[in-house]
Design a protein around this motif. Structure first.
Motif, PDB file in Angstrom:
ATOM      1  N   UNK A 121       1.232  -1.063   0.187  1.00 37.97           N
ATOM      2  CA  UNK A 121      -0.142  -0.308   0.466  1.00 37.97           C
ATOM      3  C   UNK A 121       0.591   1.231   0.389  1.00 37.97           C
ATOM      4  N   UNK A 122       2.123   0.847   0.998  1.00 35.07           N
ATOM      5  CA  UNK A 122       2.907   3.134   1.052  1.00 35.07           C
ATOM      6  C   UNK A 122       3.570   2.674  -0.658  1.00 35.07           C
ATOM      7  N   UNK A 123       3.971   1.372  -1.117  1.00 36.62           N
ATOM      8  CA  UNK A 123       4.421   2.075  -2.304  1.00 36.62           C
ATOM      9  C   UNK A 123       3.269   1.738  -3.742  1.00 36.62           C
ATOM     10  N   UNK A 124       2.390   1.872  -3.259  1.00 42.05           N
ATOM     11  CA  UNK A 124       1.373   2.214  -4.341  1.00 42.05           C
ATOM     12  C   UNK A 124       1.608   3.347  -5.205  1.00 42.05           C
ATOM     13  N   UNK A 125       1.475   2.517  -6.931  1.00 44.10           N
ATOM     14  CA  UNK A 125       1.684   3.905  -8.026  1.00 44.10           C
ATOM     15  C   UNK A 125      -0.041   3.849  -7.909  1.00 44.10           C
ATOM     16  N   UNK A 126      -1.294   3.295  -7.520  1.00 49.04           N
ATOM     17  CA  UNK A 126      -2.706   4.270  -7.579  1.00 49.04           C
ATOM     18  C   UNK A 126      -2.494   5.800  -7.517  1.00 49.04           C
ATOM     19  N   UNK A 127      -2.975   6.275  -8.136  1.00 44.41           N
ATOM     20  CA  UNK A 127      -3.376   7.568  -7.893  1.00 44.41           C
ATOM     21  C   UNK A 127      -4.195   7.655  -6.569  1.00 44.41           C
ATOM     22  N   UNK A 128      -5.424   7.510  -7.015  1.00 40.80           N
ATOM     23  CA  UNK A 128      -6.100   6.903  -5.731  1.00 40.80           C
ATOM     24  C   UNK A 128      -5.159   6.311  -4.630  1.00 40.80           C
ATOM     25  N   UNK A 129      -4.712   5.901  -4.161  1.00 41.57           N
ATOM     26  CA  UNK A 129      -4.028   5.038  -3.183  1.00 41.57           C
ATOM     27  C   UNK A 129      -3.319   6.734  -2.591  1.00 41.57           C
ATOM     28  N   UNK A 130      -2.484   7.292  -3.752  1.00 42.97           N
ATOM     29  CA  UNK A 130      -0.971   8.245  -3.131  1.00 42.97           C
ATOM     30  C   UNK A 130      -1.794   8.770  -2.716  1.00 42.97           C
ATOM     31  N   UNK A 131      -3.040   9.968  -3.706  1.00 42.80           N
ATOM     32  CA  UNK A 131      -3.658  10.868  -2.310  1.00 42.80           C
ATOM     33  C   UNK A 131      -4.162  10.605  -1.708  1.00 42.80           C
ATOM     34  N   UNK A 132      -4.606   8.994  -0.917  1.00 36.42           N
ATOM     35  CA  UNK A 132      -5.351   9.180  -0.147  1.00 36.42           C
ATOM     36  C   UNK A 132      -4.038   9.289   1.123  1.00 36.42           C
ATOM     37  N   UNK A 133      -3.066   8.449   0.587  1.00 31.56           N
ATOM     38  CA  UNK A 133      -2.260   8.714   1.906  1.00 31.56           C
ATOM     39  C   UNK A 133      -1.188   9.790   2.123  1.00 31.56           C
ATOM     40  N   UNK A 134      -1.599  10.705   1.374  1.00 35.36           N
ATOM     41  CA  UNK A 134      -0.560  12.156   1.221  1.00 35.36           C
ATOM     42  C   UNK A 134      -1.411  12.968   1.625  1.00 35.36           C
ATOM     43  N   UNK A 135      -2.889  12.915   1.754  1.00 33.20           N
ATOM     44  CA  UNK A 135      -3.945  13.575   2.163  1.00 33.20           C
ATOM     45  C   UNK A 135      -3.913  13.250   3.629  1.00 33.20           C
ATOM     46  N   UNK A 136      -4.176  12.136   4.112  1.00 33.99           N
ATOM     47  CA  UNK A 136      -4.475  11.475   5.139  1.00 33.99           C
ATOM     48  C   UNK A 136      -6.228  11.666   5.653  1.00 33.99           C
ATOM     49  N   UNK A 137      -6.443  12.151   6.618  1.00 33.38           N
ATOM     50  CA  UNK A 137      -7.746  12.388   7.069  1.00 33.38           C
ATOM     51  C   UNK A 137      -8.646  12.775   6.162  1.00 33.38           C
ATOM     52  N   UNK A 138      -7.830  13.890   5.191  1.00 38.45           N
ATOM     53  CA  UNK A 138      -8.840  14.622   4.610  1.00 38.45           C
ATOM     54  C   UNK A 138      -9.634  13.460   3.210  1.00 38.45           C
ATOM     55  N   UNK A 139      -8.837  12.768   3.365  1.00 39.90           N
ATOM     56  CA  UNK A 139      -8.783  10.982   2.144  1.00 39.90           C
ATOM     57  C   UNK A 139      -8.911  11.652   0.647  1.00 39.90           C
ATOM     58  N   UNK A 140      -9.420   9.962  -0.284  1.00 40.96           N
ATOM     59  CA  UNK A 140      -8.936  10.561  -1.421  1.00 40.96           C
ATOM     60  C   UNK A 140      -9.494  10.608  -2.475  1.00 40.96           C
ATOM     61  N   UNK A 141      -9.689  10.955  -3.649  1.00 37.80           N
ATOM     62  CA  UNK A 141     -10.587  12.466  -4.174  1.00 37.80           C
ATOM     63  C   UNK A 141     -11.544  11.245  -4.911  1.00 37.80           C
ATOM     64  N   UNK A 142     -12.625  11.028  -5.335  1.00 31.59           N
ATOM     65  CA  UNK A 142     -13.462  10.622  -6.052  1.00 31.59           C
ATOM     66  C   UNK A 142     -12.909   8.672  -6.864  1.00 31.59           C
ATOM     67  N   UNK A 143     -13.350   7.749  -6.444  1.00 27.61           N
ATOM     68  CA  UNK A 143     -13.060   6.369  -7.624  1.00 27.61           C
ATOM     69  C   UNK A 143     -13.980   6.882  -8.364  1.00 27.61           C
ATOM     70  N   UNK A 144     -13.011   5.905  -9.383  1.00 26.75           N
ATOM     71  CA  UNK A 144     -13.821   6.260 -10.313  1.00 26.75           C
ATOM     72  C   UNK A 144     -14.401   4.172 -11.064  1.00 26.75           C
TER      73      UNK A 144
END
Length: 252
Positions: free
Chosen positions: A229-252
Motif C-alpha cells: 500500500x505504501x508503495x502503490x502507484x495508484x493515484x487514488x491510493x497515493x492521494x489518500x495517503x498523502x492527504x491523511x484524514x482528508x481522504x482520497x479523490x472520487x474513485x472511478x
C-alpha cells in the motif's frame, strides 16, 4: 481460500435508497490483523456491523469459516457470535457497573462459570491489558486510555477467535494512541487472534496491519500488505495517503 477466517462475497446494503455497501468482496486471513481504511461515510463501520450480524445485507454472503451468517436464525447466529470479541469506538462500558462487573458481564451472560471462577477470569483479563487494581473503579473514574483497556478486557473475556475493533484510538493523545496500538498488536500476536480494525489513524494502521484494505463508496478499491500500500502507484491510493484524514479523490 483455506486460510480465510471471513469470506465476504458481493455484499450490498442501502439505507433510504443510498448505497452504503456496493458489491463488496473481501477475504480476511486467519490469525492476522486486517486494517480497513477509507473516508468517513464510505461504509467501514457498517461493514463491521455486518460481520457480527448486527446488520443484515440486502444481498451477498458473509462466511465465518463455513457458516453463512446472512441466512442463520438467531440461535445459530448467537453461536457463531461466540467466536467474536468487539471493541467499540467509545469502549461502550456500562456506566453503572464497576470495571470488574463490566468485564464479567459476558461471562455471566454466556458461560456457566461460578462467581469465583468469573472473578478469576476478570482479574486475569485486566492483568493482560495492564489494569491491575482497577477492578473496583467506575468507568467515570477512568481516563480515555483506561476505558479502552477495560473495553478490550471485556472483549477478550470469552476467549474469542476473532476481534473486531472500531476506531481504537479516537480521542486519545499521541502517547496513549501508541500505547493502545502496541497493546492491540501484542494481544493479537500472543493470542493468535484474527483482528479486523477500522482506523482513521494511518500511522497506527501501518503499525498494526498484516494486510490493509481501502474502502471507497462501499467497495474495496485497494488491498495489500503495508509495504504494498505504501508503495502503490495508484493515484487514488497515493492521494489518500498523502492527504491523511482528508481522504482520497472520487474513485472511478
Amino acid at each position: 481460500m483455506e486460510h480465510a477466517a471471513i469470506t465476504v462475497k458481493n455484499l450490498f446494503k442501502s439505507f433510504n435508497g443510498q448505497n452504503i455497501l456496493n458489491d463488496l468482496s473481501l477475504l480476511i486471513p486467519r490469525r492476522q490483523t486486517t486494517v480497513i481504511i477509507g473516508r468517513s461515510g464510505d461504509g467501514k463501520s457498517v461493514f463491521l456491523k455486518h460481520l457480527i450480524g448486527l446488520l443484515k445485507p440486502d444481498r451477498g454472503q458473509i462466511l465465518i469459516g463455513k457458516d453463512d451468517i446472512t441466512v442463520l436464525g438467531e440461535a445459530a447466529l448467537n453461536r457463531v457470535r461466540r467466536k467474536f470479541g468487539m471493541l467499540f469506538q467509545d469502549a461502550a462500558l456500562f456506566d453503572s457497573m464497576t470495571v470488574a462487573r463490566n468485564v464479567a458481564f459476558p461471562l455471566r451472560e454466556h458461560s456457566r462459570l461460578k462467581p469465583k471462577e468469573i472473578m478469576e477470569q476478570v482479574l486475569f483479563r485486566l492483568d493482560q491489558v495492564g489494569l491491575n487494581g482497577a477492578e473496583n473503579k467506575m468507568p467515570s473514574e477512568l481516563s480515555g486510555g483506561m476505558r479502552k483497556r477495560a473495553g478490550l478486557a471485556r472483549a477478550l473475556a470469552l476467549d474469542p477467535e476473532i476481534m473486531l475493533v472500531d476506531e481504537p484510538t479516537t480521542g486519545l493523545d499521541p502517547i496513549m494512541t501508541q500505547a493502545i496500538n502496541q497493546l492491540l498488536k501484542e494481544t493479537q500476536a500472543r493470542l493468535n487472534l484474527t483482528s479486523v480494525i477500522i482506523s482513521h489513524d494511518l500511522r497506527g494502521a501501518f503499525y498494526l496491519a498484516h494486510s490493509i484494505v481501502m474502502i471507497s463508496k462501499g467497495r474495496v478499491v485497494a488491498q495489500g500488505s503495508p509495504e504494498e500500500i505504501k508503495n502503490s502507484g495508484d493515484p487514488f491510493v497515493r492521494q489518500f495517503l498523502e492527504a491523511g484524514l482528508e481522504g482520497p479523490p472520487e474513485a472511478s
